[in-house]
Scaffold this active site. Structure first.
Site, PDB file in Angstrom:
ATOM      1  N   SER A  65      44.794  43.012  32.127  1.00  0.00           N
ATOM      2  CA  SER A  65      46.170  43.054  31.616  1.00  0.00           C
ATOM      3  C   SER A  65      47.140  42.310  32.535  1.00  0.00           C
ATOM      4  CB  SER A  65      46.618  44.504  31.455  1.00  0.00           C
ATOM      5  OG  SER A  65      45.705  45.200  30.642  1.00  0.00           O
TER       6      SER A  65
HETATM    7  N1  SAM Z   1      42.834  47.856  32.192  1.00  0.00           N
HETATM    8  C1  SAM Z   1      41.975  46.737  32.136  1.00  0.00           C
HETATM    9  C2  SAM Z   1      42.114  45.836  33.305  1.00  0.00           C
HETATM   10  O1  SAM Z   1      43.067  45.991  34.090  1.00  0.00           O
HETATM   11  O2  SAM Z   1      41.281  44.963  33.455  1.00  0.00           O
HETATM   12  C3  SAM Z   1      42.187  45.951  30.873  1.00  0.00           C
HETATM   13  C4  SAM Z   1      41.491  46.524  29.747  1.00  0.00           C
HETATM   14  S1  SAM Z   1      41.250  45.471  28.378  1.00  0.00           S
HETATM   15  C5  SAM Z   1      42.859  45.020  27.908  1.00  0.00           C
HETATM   16  C6  SAM Z   1      40.786  46.704  27.162  1.00  0.00           C
HETATM   17  C7  SAM Z   1      39.439  47.311  27.410  1.00  0.00           C
HETATM   18  O3  SAM Z   1      39.267  48.366  26.452  1.00  0.00           O
HETATM   19  C8  SAM Z   1      38.264  46.362  27.189  1.00  0.00           C
HETATM   20  O4  SAM Z   1      37.494  46.280  28.357  1.00  0.00           O
HETATM   21  C9  SAM Z   1      37.474  47.002  26.033  1.00  0.00           C
HETATM   22  O5  SAM Z   1      36.087  46.857  26.156  1.00  0.00           O
HETATM   23  C10 SAM Z   1      37.907  48.442  26.148  1.00  0.00           C
HETATM   24  N2  SAM Z   1      37.740  49.260  24.940  1.00  0.00           N
HETATM   25  C11 SAM Z   1      38.061  48.987  23.652  1.00  0.00           C
HETATM   26  N3  SAM Z   1      37.736  50.027  22.850  1.00  0.00           N
HETATM   27  C12 SAM Z   1      37.221  50.991  23.672  1.00  0.00           C
HETATM   28  C13 SAM Z   1      36.726  52.307  23.474  1.00  0.00           C
HETATM   29  N4  SAM Z   1      36.691  52.899  22.273  1.00  0.00           N
HETATM   30  N5  SAM Z   1      36.279  52.984  24.536  1.00  0.00           N
HETATM   31  C14 SAM Z   1      36.286  52.448  25.772  1.00  0.00           C
HETATM   32  N6  SAM Z   1      36.754  51.220  26.032  1.00  0.00           N
HETATM   33  C15 SAM Z   1      37.224  50.497  25.005  1.00  0.00           C
END
Ligand code: SAM
Length: 217
Positions: A65
């Site tokens: 992010s």
């Molecule tokens: N906070 C993270 C960082 O600083 O790198 C960014 C996260 S990224 C925007 C969103 C993440 O949510 C992805 O890695 C994706 O795989 C995960 N994601 C999406 N749906 C999910 C779910 N149901 N359970 C767990 N993770 C999920």
């Protein structure tokens, strides 16, 4: 956390120009953003962009992010230091590391095992001892360690999953982007005396929360 001096001037500049200048006031959040080396959470080819004002790719169509978004979401949680926090969407592990400097224990879930594997390596190498990572559907939370004082969802949900509200402690705070697959509004859900309060913050764009209580794919 082990101190990392590389890119320290870029990190300081990022905090000054992108975080403080945009109104983040919580000193603990500001200090954590100065400490955590964002470049180590992206591929080496992105090191020179790691302190810029935007998200970056981390593989599997996912992103780390934008620094401001990480700071703003963290500030809304109002962490004081002794909380148990659940993060949904570990991604690179960068937000996880920021949280780990600000509370006592972080539980974080991602649905993509390769991202969890890489994030674990990074937080272990930095010396974090208060982070627990698993692979799974975070839209269902992580009931084993509930209730949580804070829950942070870093993917966009179609609505606020009831399972997450159930896993929130009394006086707990849940921060979650809610909207369609292309744009969302950052929501805060608070639990007080068993009642639920909801407040909307600003517009944002996150990758979708995919799961039983998220988008079905
Ligand atoms: N906070 C993270 C960082 O600083 O790198 C960014 C996260 S990224 C925007 C969103 C993440 O949510 C992805 O890695 C994706 O795989 C995960 N994601 C999406 N749906 C999910 C779910 N149901 N359970 C767990 N993770 C999920």
């Amino acid at each position: 956390m082990i101190e990392v001096k590389e890119w320290i001037f870029e990190r300081e500049r990022m905090v000054k120009e992108q975080i403080i200048a945009r109104g983040i006031k919580d000193n603990r959040v500001i200090e954590a953003m100065k400490k955590v080396p964002r470049h180590l959470f992206v591929d080496k080819t992105y090191y020179h962009q790691a302190y810029n004002d935007y998200p970056l790719p981390i593989g599997h169509d996912q992103t780390i992010s934008q620094p401001y978004m990480v700071a703003a979401m963290t500030e809304i949680l109002e962490l004081k230091g002794n909380e148990k926090v659940l993060e949904i969407g570990t991604g690179s592990g960068y937000q996880t590391a920021i949280l780990a400097l600000l509370c006592s224990k972080v539980y974080s879930i991602d649905r993509i095992s390769e991202l969890t594997r890489k994030a674990r390596l990074k937080v272990d190498n930095l010396g974090f001892k208060n982070i627990n990572l698993i692979v799974g559907d975070g839209s269902l939370g992580w009931p084993d360690y509930a209730p949580y004082t804070g829950i942070l969802v870093t993917a966009g949900a179609p609505e606020i999953p009831n399972t997450l509200i159930e896993q929130l402690d009394e006086n707990g705070r849940l921060v979650i982007p809610v909207g369609n697959e292309f744009s969302q509004i950052l929501n805060l859900v608070k639990k007080h005396k068993g009642r639920i309060y909801r407040k909307e913050f600003f517009g944002c764009t996150f990758v979708p929360l995919i799961g039983k209580s998220g988008w079905h794919k």
